[in-house]
Design a protein around this motif. Sequence first.
Motif, mmCIF file in Angstrom:
data_model
loop_
_atom_site.group_PDB
_atom_site.id
_atom_site.type_symbol
_atom_site.label_atom_id
_atom_site.label_comp_id
_atom_site.label_asym_id
_atom_site.label_seq_id
_atom_site.Cartn_x
_atom_site.Cartn_y
_atom_site.Cartn_z
ATOM 1 N N SER A 29 36.701 39.505 42.831
ATOM 2 C CA SER A 29 36.173 39.774 41.589
ATOM 3 C C SER A 29 37.559 39.623 40.634
ATOM 4 O O SER A 29 38.549 40.129 41.152
ATOM 5 C CB SER A 29 35.730 41.141 41.538
ATOM 6 O OG SER A 29 36.676 42.230 42.043
ATOM 7 N N SER A 30 37.151 38.994 39.483
ATOM 8 C CA SER A 30 38.318 39.078 38.515
ATOM 9 C C SER A 30 38.520 40.198 38.028
ATOM 10 O O SER A 30 37.637 41.231 37.518
ATOM 11 C CB SER A 30 38.088 38.132 37.415
ATOM 12 O OG SER A 30 37.137 38.558 36.796
ATOM 13 N N GLY A 31 40.100 40.906 37.567
ATOM 14 C CA GLY A 31 40.233 42.044 37.135
ATOM 15 C C GLY A 31 40.894 43.090 38.273
ATOM 16 O O GLY A 31 40.427 42.807 39.465
ATOM 17 N N PRO A 32 41.177 43.923 37.978
ATOM 18 C CA PRO A 32 41.800 45.011 38.793
ATOM 19 C C PRO A 32 40.857 46.053 39.407
ATOM 20 O O PRO A 32 41.368 47.160 39.947
ATOM 21 C CB PRO A 32 42.877 45.665 38.115
ATOM 22 C CG PRO A 32 42.799 45.735 36.749
ATOM 23 C CD PRO A 32 41.874 44.561 36.427
ATOM 24 N N ARG A 38 40.500 51.333 41.097
ATOM 25 C CA ARG A 38 41.446 50.454 40.320
ATOM 26 C C ARG A 38 42.568 50.128 40.980
ATOM 27 O O ARG A 38 43.422 51.119 41.574
ATOM 28 C CB ARG A 38 41.785 51.085 39.028
ATOM 29 C CG ARG A 38 42.776 50.242 38.209
ATOM 30 C CD ARG A 38 42.841 50.645 36.720
ATOM 31 N NE ARG A 38 43.623 49.883 36.017
ATOM 32 C CZ ARG A 38 44.675 49.795 35.162
ATOM 33 N NH1 ARG A 38 44.912 51.221 34.888
ATOM 34 N NH2 ARG A 38 45.055 49.054 34.422
ATOM 35 N N TYR A 39 43.133 48.828 41.013
ATOM 36 C CA TYR A 39 44.439 48.295 41.932
ATOM 37 C C TYR A 39 45.443 48.004 40.670
ATOM 38 O O TYR A 39 45.070 47.125 39.948
ATOM 39 C CB TYR A 39 44.218 47.111 42.587
ATOM 40 C CG TYR A 39 43.134 47.442 43.832
ATOM 41 C CD1 TYR A 39 43.587 47.934 44.928
ATOM 42 C CD2 TYR A 39 41.751 47.355 43.359
ATOM 43 C CE1 TYR A 39 42.631 48.378 45.877
ATOM 44 C CE2 TYR A 39 40.629 47.990 44.601
ATOM 45 C CZ TYR A 39 41.192 48.095 45.808
ATOM 46 O OH TYR A 39 40.372 48.282 46.779
ATOM 47 N N PHE A 40 46.399 48.702 40.594
ATOM 48 C CA PHE A 40 47.363 48.559 39.738
ATOM 49 C C PHE A 40 48.217 47.314 39.852
ATOM 50 O O PHE A 40 48.918 46.677 38.744
ATOM 51 C CB PHE A 40 48.383 49.850 39.549
ATOM 52 C CG PHE A 40 47.577 50.944 38.929
ATOM 53 C CD1 PHE A 40 47.313 51.129 37.700
ATOM 54 C CD2 PHE A 40 47.237 51.879 39.823
ATOM 55 C CE1 PHE A 40 46.725 52.209 37.224
ATOM 56 C CE2 PHE A 40 46.417 53.166 39.342
ATOM 57 C CZ PHE A 40 46.146 53.064 37.962
ATOM 58 N N ASP A 41 48.566 46.909 41.063
ATOM 59 C CA ASP A 41 49.370 45.821 41.287
ATOM 60 C C ASP A 41 48.847 44.317 41.411
ATOM 61 O O ASP A 41 49.348 43.334 42.158
ATOM 62 C CB ASP A 41 50.198 46.027 42.716
ATOM 63 C CG ASP A 41 49.340 46.316 43.855
ATOM 64 O OD1 ASP A 41 48.208 46.632 43.680
ATOM 65 O OD2 ASP A 41 49.752 46.246 44.882
ATOM 66 N N VAL A 81 40.902 41.201 43.030
ATOM 67 C CA VAL A 81 40.752 41.858 44.116
ATOM 68 C C VAL A 81 39.882 41.150 44.927
ATOM 69 O O VAL A 81 38.588 40.718 44.630
ATOM 70 C CB VAL A 81 40.223 43.444 43.864
ATOM 71 C CG1 VAL A 81 39.898 44.014 44.836
ATOM 72 C CG2 VAL A 81 41.090 44.014 42.538
ATOM 73 N N GLY A 82 39.975 41.098 46.299
ATOM 74 C CA GLY A 82 39.233 40.329 47.404
ATOM 75 C C GLY A 82 39.601 38.841 47.500
ATOM 76 O O GLY A 82 40.550 38.259 46.875
ATOM 77 N N THR A 83 38.751 38.189 48.496
ATOM 78 C CA THR A 83 38.951 36.985 48.690
ATOM 79 C C THR A 83 37.627 36.350 48.781
ATOM 80 O O THR A 83 36.642 37.003 49.202
ATOM 81 C CB THR A 83 39.750 36.577 49.887
ATOM 82 O OG1 THR A 83 38.953 37.198 51.025
ATOM 83 C CG2 THR A 83 41.028 37.167 49.819
ATOM 84 N N GLY A 84 37.353 35.046 48.538
ATOM 85 C CA GLY A 84 36.148 34.310 48.771
ATOM 86 C C GLY A 84 35.251 34.722 47.898
ATOM 87 O O GLY A 84 35.237 34.962 46.770
#
Length: 49
Positions: free
Chosen positions: A33-36, A19-22, A26-29
């Motif tokens: 993925s949408s959401g943390p 889980r990424y709080f900031d 997450v990711g590119t291309g």
Amino acid sequence: MRYKIGRHTDVWARYSISRYFDAETVGTGLDQSSGPYRSEVKIQMRYQW
């Protein structure tokens, strides 16, 4: 998880969630993925002689 198939072969499996709080995405291309959250599955097999 680790499973011994035979005398010389092992299989490992791992599942993780990060889980990424900031971040809102997450990711590119194609890896984006949408959401943390990001989940991952890894499987490894080893043969020892």
